[in-house]
Design a protein around this motif. Structure first.
Motif, short mmCIF file in Angstrom:
data_model
loop_
_atom_site.label_atom_id
_atom_site.label_comp_id
_atom_site.label_asym_id
_atom_site.label_seq_id
_atom_site.Cartn_x
_atom_site.Cartn_y
_atom_site.Cartn_z
N LYS A 15 53.57 44.57 41.12
CA LYS A 15 52.72 45.73 40.84
C LYS A 15 52.38 45.79 39.35
CE LYS A 15 52.71 50.79 41.39
NZ LYS A 15 53.50 51.94 41.88
N GLY A 16 53.35 45.55 38.49
CA GLY A 16 53.09 45.55 37.06
C GLY A 16 52.14 44.43 36.65
N GLY A 17 52.33 43.25 37.23
CA GLY A 17 51.45 42.13 36.94
C GLY A 17 50.00 42.39 37.33
N ALA A 18 49.83 43.22 38.35
CA ALA A 18 48.48 43.55 38.80
C ALA A 18 47.72 44.41 37.79
CB ALA A 18 48.54 44.26 40.15
N PHE A 19 48.42 44.89 36.75
CA PHE A 19 47.78 45.68 35.69
C PHE A 19 47.05 44.78 34.68
CE2 PHE A 19 47.83 48.45 31.87
CZ PHE A 19 47.26 49.58 32.41
N TYR A 20 47.22 43.47 34.80
CA TYR A 20 46.66 42.55 33.80
C TYR A 20 45.15 42.70 33.59
CZ TYR A 20 46.23 38.57 30.75
OH TYR A 20 45.97 37.77 29.67
N PRO A 21 44.34 42.90 34.62
CA PRO A 21 42.90 43.09 34.36
C PRO A 21 42.60 44.26 33.42
CG PRO A 21 43.25 42.63 36.67
CD PRO A 21 44.62 42.83 36.06
N VAL A 22 43.43 45.29 33.47
CA VAL A 22 43.25 46.43 32.57
C VAL A 22 43.55 46.00 31.13
CG1 VAL A 22 43.97 48.79 32.04
CG2 VAL A 22 43.80 48.04 34.43
N ILE A 23 44.63 45.26 30.94
CA ILE A 23 44.97 44.75 29.61
C ILE A 23 43.84 43.85 29.10
CG2 ILE A 23 46.57 43.22 28.36
CD1 ILE A 23 47.81 45.95 28.91
N LEU A 24 43.30 42.99 29.97
CA LEU A 24 42.18 42.13 29.58
C LEU A 24 40.97 42.96 29.15
CD1 LEU A 24 41.93 39.15 32.10
CD2 LEU A 24 42.40 39.04 29.66
N ALA A 25 40.68 44.02 29.90
CA ALA A 25 39.54 44.86 29.55
C ALA A 25 39.74 45.56 28.21
CB ALA A 25 39.29 45.89 30.66
N LEU A 26 40.95 46.05 27.96
CA LEU A 26 41.24 46.69 26.67
C LEU A 26 41.15 45.67 25.54
CD1 LEU A 26 44.20 48.99 27.75
CD2 LEU A 26 41.90 49.72 27.07
N ARG A 27 41.64 44.47 25.78
CA ARG A 27 41.56 43.40 24.79
C ARG A 27 40.11 43.08 24.48
NH1 ARG A 27 40.94 37.72 25.55
NH2 ARG A 27 41.46 36.63 23.63
N ALA A 28 39.29 42.91 25.51
CA ALA A 28 37.87 42.58 25.31
C ALA A 28 37.17 43.66 24.51
CB ALA A 28 37.19 42.37 26.66
N TRP A 29 37.44 44.92 24.84
CA TRP A 29 36.83 46.03 24.10
C TRP A 29 37.27 46.01 22.64
CZ3 TRP A 29 38.45 50.42 21.51
CH2 TRP A 29 37.44 51.34 21.21
N GLY A 30 38.57 45.84 22.41
CA GLY A 30 39.08 45.82 21.03
C GLY A 30 38.54 44.66 20.23
#
Length: 150
Positions: free
Chosen positions: A70-85
């Motif tokens: 379940k935690g690993g499934a959060f990775y697309p959110v981290i990617l999106a935040l990274r891309a924005w930053g």
């Protein structure tokens, strides 16, 4: 969802877990959080099923923290935040903090959520991280400052 990951500290802790920081002091050093704050967020993440504790020493009892499925499934959110930053929070001459190579095709992955080389959805396990020297130095400085205070 905001009840689970609705504050910056929780997102920073998840970032560190994706960066393979598993021990409490590593997470605390890289997030800058107080011990109480980090402990409370890790406990909540475990209760919500995103993180599991694994004992790595008996005396004293010490734990590592690892992402669950379940935690690993959060990775697309981290990617999106990274891309924005990377796109909006840097000076034009600053390079990316981390460049990723996609294991599947061997090409640079870009900022996601799909690989720039082959178009496949990016998963953390399929990426090889190449941190920039500046980002490595920043992380090492945070660790050194944390250890100096310990």
């Amino acid at each position: 969802m905001t009840a689970v990951v609705g504050d910056r500290w929780t997102v920073l802790i998840l970032r560190e877990l994706f960066m393979h920081s598993h021990r409490f002091e590593e997470i605390q050093a890289q997030t800058g959080g107080t011990p109480q704050m980090v402990a409370a967020r890790l406990k909540k993440l475990a209760e919500d099923g995103l993180v599991e504790r694994r004992r790595y020493t008996e005396r004293p009892p010490r734990y590592e923290y690892h992402l669950t499925e379940k935690g690993g499934a959060f990775y697309p959110v981290i990617l999106a935040l990274r891309a924005w930053g990377e796109t909006w929070c840097k000076l034009p001459d600053e390079g990316r903090a981390i460049n990723y190579l996609h294991r599947t095709c061997g090409e640079p992955a870009g900022l996601g959520p799909v690989c720039e080389g082959c178009g496949q959805t990016l998963r953390r396990d399929d990426l090889i991280a190449d941190p920039s020297p500046a980002y490595q130095a920043e992380r090492q400085a945070r660790w050194a400052a944390f250890k100096a205070l310990s």
